[in-house]
Design an enzyme around this catalytic site. Structure first.
Site, PDB file in Angstrom:
ATOM      1  CG  ASP A  30      -2.060   0.955   1.113  1.00  0.00           C
ATOM      2  OD1 ASP A  30      -3.213   0.490   1.018  1.00  0.00           O
ATOM      3  OD2 ASP A  30      -1.823   2.184   1.111  1.00  0.00           O
ATOM      4  CB  ILE A  31       0.759   4.309  -2.117  1.00  0.00           C
ATOM      5  CG1 ILE A  31       1.829   5.249  -2.625  1.00  0.00           C
ATOM      6  CG2 ILE A  31      -0.517   5.065  -1.776  1.00  0.00           C
ATOM      7  CD1 ILE A  31       1.503   5.872  -3.976  1.00  0.00           C
ATOM      8  CG  ASN A  87     -12.193  -0.900   4.008  1.00  0.00           C
ATOM      9  OD1 ASN A  87     -12.580  -1.316   5.097  1.00  0.00           O
ATOM     10  ND2 ASN A  87     -11.012  -0.325   3.853  1.00  0.00           N
ATOM     11  N   GLY A  93     -15.412   2.954   4.119  1.00  0.00           N
ATOM     12  CA  GLY A  93     -14.245   3.728   3.703  1.00  0.00           C
ATOM     13  C   GLY A  93     -13.609   3.243   2.413  1.00  0.00           C
ATOM     14  CB  SER A  95     -10.726   5.200  -1.178  1.00  0.00           C
ATOM     15  OG  SER A  95      -9.589   4.381  -1.017  1.00  0.00           O
ATOM     16  CG  HIS A 100      -8.701  -3.190  -2.364  1.00  0.00           C
ATOM     17  ND1 HIS A 100      -9.651  -2.500  -3.070  1.00  0.00           N
ATOM     18  CD2 HIS A 100      -8.490  -2.497  -1.222  1.00  0.00           C
ATOM     19  CE1 HIS A 100     -10.013  -1.430  -2.385  1.00  0.00           C
ATOM     20  NE2 HIS A 100      -9.326  -1.403  -1.255  1.00  0.00           N
ATOM     21  CG  HIS A 102      -6.804  -3.045   3.185  1.00  0.00           C
ATOM     22  ND1 HIS A 102      -6.115  -1.875   2.988  1.00  0.00           N
ATOM     23  CD2 HIS A 102      -8.026  -2.843   2.650  1.00  0.00           C
ATOM     24  CE1 HIS A 102      -6.882  -0.999   2.360  1.00  0.00           C
ATOM     25  NE2 HIS A 102      -8.065  -1.558   2.152  1.00  0.00           N
TER      26      HIS A 102
END
Ligand code: 5GP
Length: 114
Positions: A30-31, A87, A93, A95, A100, A102
């Site tokens: 993750d960025i 999510n 949340g 976005s 995906h 996490h």
């Protein structure tokens, strides 16, 4: 239809640190990490969110979870533990509208999540 951000990462149009990939999924860092280890595991197929998954996605979703555990092992999170989060929709949340999971680890986490 324009490509999702994650499709562009999968296509190597946008750089990311990829930690695993196969014919069905790609996992990359993750960025904006929320834990010392924060990896996103995405299907190559651009399903917008879990609620849009179909019966034909059954095997891919099972594969994604099993690979999440394998990636966590490879990243050394087995002994301390880790959390998987999906999510789905605005209240959660979400976005990026490309399903995906996490994978978060490397620190203790509170429950319930905020
Ligand atoms: P969501 O909020 O949809 O569950 O998660 C989207 C995640 O994508 C966020 O944790 C965010 O930091 C990450 N993200 C957004 N843009 C990029 C990007 O360009 N590259 C990478 N590697 N991660 C991104």
């Amino acid at each position: 239809m324009s490509q999702t951000l994650f499709e562009r990462i999968v296509a190597r149009e946008i750089p990311a640190t990829i930690v695993f990939e196969d014919d069905r999924i790609v996992a990359f860092r993750d960025i904006n990490p929320k834990a010392p280890t924060h990896v996103l595991i995405v299907p190559r197929k651009p399903i917008p969110r879990l609620a849009d998954a179909q019966p034909q996605d059954h095997a891919m979703l099972g594969h994604l979870l099993l690979k999440a555990a394998e990636i966590a092992r490879q990243l050394g999170l087995d002994a301390t533990g880790y959390r998987l989060v999906i999510n789905n929709g605005p209240d959660a949340g979400e976005s990026v509208p490309h399903l995906h999971c996490h994978l978060l680890g490397g620190r203790p986490m509170a429950w319930p999540p905020g």
